[in-house]
Design a protein around this motif. Sequence first.
Motif, short mmCIF file in Angstrom:
data_model
loop_
_atom_site.label_atom_id
_atom_site.label_comp_id
_atom_site.label_asym_id
_atom_site.label_seq_id
_atom_site.Cartn_x
_atom_site.Cartn_y
_atom_site.Cartn_z
N VAL A 167 109.50 4.79 76.29
CA VAL A 167 110.49 5.59 75.55
C VAL A 167 110.73 4.98 74.17
CG1 VAL A 167 112.90 6.37 75.52
CG2 VAL A 167 111.59 6.45 77.65
N VAL A 168 110.84 3.65 74.09
CA VAL A 168 111.05 2.97 72.81
C VAL A 168 109.93 3.30 71.84
CG1 VAL A 168 111.09 0.71 71.67
CG2 VAL A 168 112.41 1.06 73.75
N MET A 169 108.70 3.20 72.30
CA MET A 169 107.56 3.45 71.42
C MET A 169 107.56 4.89 70.91
SD MET A 169 106.30 0.51 71.16
CE MET A 169 104.73 0.73 70.34
N LYS A 170 107.90 5.83 71.77
CA LYS A 170 107.99 7.24 71.34
C LYS A 170 109.09 7.41 70.31
CE LYS A 170 105.98 9.10 75.51
NZ LYS A 170 106.24 9.55 76.86
N CYS A 171 110.22 6.76 70.52
CA CYS A 171 111.33 6.85 69.57
C CYS A 171 111.00 6.22 68.23
CB CYS A 171 112.59 6.20 70.15
SG CYS A 171 113.29 7.13 71.50
N LEU A 172 110.12 5.25 68.25
CA LEU A 172 109.68 4.62 67.01
C LEU A 172 108.58 5.42 66.33
CD1 LEU A 172 109.63 0.86 68.03
CD2 LEU A 172 111.26 2.00 66.52
N GLY A 173 108.25 6.57 66.93
CA GLY A 173 107.20 7.40 66.34
C GLY A 173 105.82 6.83 66.57
N PRO B 81 103.88 6.91 69.76
CA PRO B 81 103.52 7.16 71.16
C PRO B 81 102.12 6.62 71.45
CG PRO B 81 103.36 9.18 69.87
CD PRO B 81 103.94 8.12 68.97
N THR B 82 102.00 6.01 72.61
CA THR B 82 100.71 5.46 73.01
C THR B 82 100.43 5.93 74.43
OG1 THR B 82 101.79 3.47 73.83
CG2 THR B 82 100.95 3.37 71.61
#
Length: 152
Positions: free
Chosen positions: A20-26, A28-29
């Motif tokens: 979720v953090v990575m997606k929020c940071l723009g 996504p992996t």
Amino acid sequence: VFMLFDKDEDGVLTFSELDVVMKCLGQPTSEKELLRMVRDVSEDKMYDTIEFNEFLTMIGKQSKNSISKESLVEAFKFFDKEKKGFIAVEELVRLMAKLGEAMKRSEVEEMVKEADSKGDGMVDYEEFCQQLVGKEERRRKKKKKLQEIGES
């Protein structure tokens, strides 16, 4: 960002929280790629959790590419509950405090003034992110120029 998603405040993010953090940071992996990134820095190979210092290491490795305006905008969108494209001064103050950036209201207002072209006390985060990216580019150019001068 880490502390916002560390719900139980134990200094550890689970694999799903990190996703979720990575997606929020723009950023996504894929699950496979994120697992590789976590295992590259985490000492906990059994549960694939990540501590704050490991998170910083991982993001540092990921951030060799410069941060884009788009990734910053995505991070702001997460906090824009009404999906209007703006963040209020009060929300920015609350976010900064939660992130451990205890700032005086006057300091946050100064940040907002710089990004608030309409003067309505709201941060248009598209505009604000453009300013941040522009400042970062100017900082990099200045650093490069100083290095060139030092090498001469």
